[in-house]
Design a protein around this motif. Structure first.
Motif, PDB file in Angstrom:
ATOM      1  N   TRP A  20     -22.312 -67.294 -24.008  1.00 19.10           N
ATOM      2  CA  TRP A  20     -21.123 -67.551 -24.829  1.00 19.10           C
ATOM      3  C   TRP A  20     -21.519 -68.346 -26.073  1.00 19.10           C
ATOM      4  O   TRP A  20     -21.013 -68.112 -27.170  1.00 19.10           O
ATOM      5  CB  TRP A  20     -20.068 -68.297 -24.023  1.00 19.10           C
ATOM      6  N   GLU A  23     -23.152 -66.038 -28.530  1.00 18.36           N
ATOM      7  CA  GLU A  23     -22.129 -65.280 -29.263  1.00 18.36           C
ATOM      8  C   GLU A  23     -21.574 -66.121 -30.412  1.00 18.36           C
ATOM      9  O   GLU A  23     -21.423 -65.624 -31.540  1.00 18.36           O
ATOM     10  CB  GLU A  23     -20.988 -64.881 -28.326  1.00 18.36           C
ATOM     11  N   MET A  65     -21.909 -56.620 -30.536  1.00 26.58           N
ATOM     12  CA  MET A  65     -20.692 -57.325 -30.934  1.00 26.58           C
ATOM     13  C   MET A  65     -19.875 -56.484 -31.905  1.00 26.58           C
ATOM     14  O   MET A  65     -18.642 -56.433 -31.804  1.00 26.58           O
ATOM     15  CB  MET A  65     -21.039 -58.695 -31.543  1.00 26.58           C
ATOM     16  N   HIS A  75     -15.694 -61.771 -25.803  1.00 27.94           N
ATOM     17  CA  HIS A  75     -17.028 -61.790 -25.220  1.00 27.94           C
ATOM     18  C   HIS A  75     -17.575 -60.383 -25.072  1.00 27.94           C
ATOM     19  O   HIS A  75     -16.824 -59.427 -24.848  1.00 27.94           O
ATOM     20  CB  HIS A  75     -17.009 -62.477 -23.855  1.00 27.94           C
ATOM     21  N   LEU A  76     -18.880 -60.290 -25.191  1.00 25.88           N
ATOM     22  CA  LEU A  76     -19.564 -59.023 -24.982  1.00 25.88           C
ATOM     23  C   LEU A  76     -19.308 -58.512 -23.569  1.00 25.88           C
ATOM     24  O   LEU A  76     -19.150 -59.300 -22.629  1.00 25.88           O
ATOM     25  CB  LEU A  76     -21.071 -59.202 -25.176  1.00 25.88           C
TER      26      LEU A  76
END
Length: 184
Positions: A20, A23, A65, A75-76
C-alpha cells in the motif's frame, strides 16, 4: 521489490502494508518512472542488475495501476487478492473450534474495530480491511510525527496483536493445511 519479496515470505500483514505504501509512493511521484528512479531507486545501493530489476518492478506496478484505474486511489488487484485471502482465512479460523485462541484475540480487538468502522462513515469495510486501514493510517501518522492518544495506542495494540496472529496462521497454512483433520 526486494523488500516486498522478503516481507511476502515472512509477514503477510507487513507485506500488504508495504505494498500500500509503494502504491502511495508511485502516486506521489505521479506514476513517473524517472521521478521514482530519482526519488526512490537511486537511494538504494544496488548493482546494475538489481537496479534494472527494481526499475522494471516499478514500471510494471505503474502499468498495472494505470490499467486497473487506481492512479489516484484504491489498491492494485494483487493487493486486493491478498486481503481477500486474509478475509477467507479469518472466516475459516472463526468457524473452526480448534482456533479458540484466534477467536478470543479477534473478540478482544472487535470493540476497537467496530469503533473504527463507525468513524469511517459512508464507506464501511469488513473487519480485516478496517484493521489494515487503521494500521496503515497509524503508520502514516507516525511517519509524519503525529500525536497519538493513549486510547488510540491501546486500540491499535489490540488490532496489531490480532492481525499478527492472522498473519502467523496465514504463513502456517501456506506451509501445511492447518484445517486438515489429524488422523491420530
Amino acid at each position: 521489490m526486494f523488500i516486498a519479496s522478503d516481507k511476502r515470505k515472512n509477514n503477510i500483514a507487513e507485506y500488504l502494508l508495504y505494498m500500500w505504501q509503494v502504491e502511495d509512493i508511485i502516486r506521489a511521484n505521479n506514476l513517473d518512472i524517472d521521478a521514482i528512479r530519482k526519488n526512490v531507486i537511486d537511494r538504494f545501493e544496488l548493482n546494475p542488475d538489481q537496479r534494472r530489476q527494481l526499475t522494471e518492478w516499478y514500471e510494471s506496478l505503474i502499468d498495472m495501476m494505470r490499467r486497473e484505474g487506481v492512479e489516484r486511489s484504491g489498491h492494485l488487484q494483487i493487493n486486493t487478492n491478498v486481503l481477500s485471502q486474509l478475509v477467507e482465512l479469518h472466516n475459516a479460523l472463526l468457524r473452526d473450534p480448534r482456533f479458540g485462541d484466534y477467536t478470543r484475540r479477534f473478540y478482544a480487538a472487535l470493540p476497537a474495530i467496530v469503533e473504527l468502522r463507525s468513524k469511517a462513515g459512508a464507506n464501511p469495510s469488513g473487519e480485516i480491511e478496517t484493521c489494515f486501514n487503521a494500521l496503515y493510517g497509524m503508520l502514516m501518522l507516525r511517519l509524519r510525527s503525529g500525536e497519538v492518544t493513549q486510547a488510540t495506542t491501546e486500540a491499535m495494540g489490540q488490532i496489531s496483536a490480532f492481525i499478527a496472529m492472522l498473519a502467523s496462521y496465514f504463513h502456517k497454512n501456506e506451509k501445511e493445511d492447518i484445517f486438515k483433520e489429524n488422523d491420530d
